[in-house]
Every structure is written in C-alpha cells, then in structure tokens.
Design an enzyme around this catalytic site. Structure first.
Site, PDB file in Angstrom:
ATOM      1  N   GLN A   1      32.674  41.025  25.858  1.00  0.00           N
ATOM      2  CA  GLN A   1      32.418  41.585  27.192  1.00  0.00           C
ATOM      3  C   GLN A   1      32.091  40.469  28.170  1.00  0.00           C
ATOM      4  O   GLN A   1      31.207  39.649  27.900  1.00  0.00           O
ATOM      5  CB  GLN A   1      31.245  42.580  27.115  1.00  0.00           C
TER       6      GLN A   1
ATOM      7  N   HIS B   1      33.047  49.406  31.094  1.00  0.00           N
ATOM      8  CA  HIS B   1      34.428  49.671  31.498  1.00  0.00           C
ATOM      9  C   HIS B   1      35.288  49.847  30.268  1.00  0.00           C
ATOM     10  O   HIS B   1      35.044  49.228  29.226  1.00  0.00           O
ATOM     11  CB  HIS B   1      34.975  48.542  32.376  1.00  0.00           C
TER      12      HIS B   1
HETATM   13  P1  AMP Z   1      35.745  42.421  29.621  1.00  0.00           P
HETATM   14  O1  AMP Z   1      36.133  41.020  29.231  1.00  0.00           O
HETATM   15  O2  AMP Z   1      35.994  43.455  28.576  1.00  0.00           O
HETATM   16  O3  AMP Z   1      34.333  42.470  30.167  1.00  0.00           O
HETATM   17  O4  AMP Z   1      36.740  42.831  30.776  1.00  0.00           O
HETATM   18  C1  AMP Z   1      36.587  42.434  32.106  1.00  0.00           C
HETATM   19  C2  AMP Z   1      37.942  42.587  32.731  1.00  0.00           C
HETATM   20  O5  AMP Z   1      37.758  42.614  34.120  1.00  0.00           O
HETATM   21  C3  AMP Z   1      38.918  41.460  32.419  1.00  0.00           C
HETATM   22  O6  AMP Z   1      40.087  41.998  31.782  1.00  0.00           O
HETATM   23  C4  AMP Z   1      39.227  40.879  33.794  1.00  0.00           C
HETATM   24  O7  AMP Z   1      40.578  40.462  33.919  1.00  0.00           O
HETATM   25  C5  AMP Z   1      38.898  42.026  34.703  1.00  0.00           C
HETATM   26  N1  AMP Z   1      38.537  41.663  36.073  1.00  0.00           N
HETATM   27  C6  AMP Z   1      37.692  40.698  36.462  1.00  0.00           C
HETATM   28  N2  AMP Z   1      37.581  40.681  37.804  1.00  0.00           N
HETATM   29  C7  AMP Z   1      38.383  41.666  38.261  1.00  0.00           C
HETATM   30  C8  AMP Z   1      38.709  42.157  39.556  1.00  0.00           C
HETATM   31  N3  AMP Z   1      38.182  41.633  40.680  1.00  0.00           N
HETATM   32  N4  AMP Z   1      39.598  43.193  39.661  1.00  0.00           N
HETATM   33  C9  AMP Z   1      40.143  43.717  38.553  1.00  0.00           C
HETATM   34  N5  AMP Z   1      39.862  43.319  37.302  1.00  0.00           N
HETATM   35  C10 AMP Z   1      39.003  42.304  37.150  1.00  0.00           C
END
Ligand code: AMP
Ligand code: ZN
Length: 112
Positions: free
Chosen positions: A92, A98
């Site tokens: 995460q 999410h």
């Molecule tokens: P996690 O690593 O499971 O916490 O997932 C976080 C996700 O958020 C990653 O897949 C990122 O690519 C995505 N993410 C980060 N910043 C943004 C943003 N501004 N808009 C859309 N997705 C994002």
C-alpha cells in the site's frame, strides 16, 4: 488531513472519474497496470483494510455494489481482478482505502 485520495474525493485534485455518488468515487489509476485499471474509494477517510469495522462496513458493501455496476457498464464480461493492498507488505502506497480493478488482459496468479 494531508491525504491524496481525500483531496481527489473533495475535487481539490483532478481525477479521471468513472462513477461518483455521495459515498463513493471511482477514477482511473494514473499509472495503469492493465488496459483497464481504475480505483474505487470510499469518500470517507478510512486508512486501510485494517480499519474496516462494524461501524463502516456498510460503506464497504456499497463499494462492492459500485464495482459490480461499473464492471457491467464497462462490459468487463471477460472478468477482472479486485485488489486491495494493505500495509507495508501488502504494497500500500496511499493511506486511504482503495480497491484496484484490473481488466482487459489475462492476469497472472499468484501476484509477486
Ligand atoms: P497502492 O499502491 O495500492 O496504495 O495504490 C495506489 C495507486 O494510486 C497506485 O496504483 C497509483 O498509480 C495510484 N495513484 C497515485 N496518485 C494518483 C492520482 N493522482 N490519480 C490516480 N491514481 C493515482
Ligand atoms: Zn483520505
């Protein structure tokens, strides 16, 4: 609170929205790992899956109803994967609960 997804939920940071209601927002991931890759979040700040309780689990049920609705709308009939990364070992990186929805190609199992 300095939380990226709270700011996206509040509209303070733009996102490529797919679905929104008063409780949930779905938007495309900025760094897609599959041809279709979007995130579904509760608008309320819940830090991770560890923080799901009897008090907020109705909201999580709603998140899953929304995922099924979007999957139908996007015609993901070949299937998809729902992923939640929880905590350090879960990978995460954003501390607001999410669910990733990945689709559009055959996905490998198990994940790395
Ligand atoms: P996690 O690593 O499971 O916490 O997932 C976080 C996700 O958020 C990653 O897949 C990122 O690519 C995505 N993410 C980060 N910043 C943004 C943003 N501004 N808009 C859309 N997705 C994002
Ligand atoms: Zn947040």
């Amino acid at each position: 609170m300095d939380c990226l997804f709270c700011k996206i939920a509040a509209g303070e940071i733009p996102s490529n929205k797919i679905y929104e209601d008063d409780k949930v927002l779905a938007f495309y991931d900025i760094d897609p790992k599959a041809p279709v890759h979007f995130l579904v979040i509760p608008k309320e700040h819940i830090a991770s899956a560890d923080c799901i309780t009897a008090e907020n689990s109705t909201l999580i049920a709603h998140v899953f109803e929304v995922i099924a609705k979007i999957a139908a709308d996007l015609k993901l009939e070949k299937g998809y994967r729902i992923v939640n990364n929880c905590g350090e070992h879960g990978g995460q990186t954003v501390g607001h609960l999410h669910f990733h929805i990945l689709a559009g190609r055959s996905l490998t199992w198990p994940p790395g």
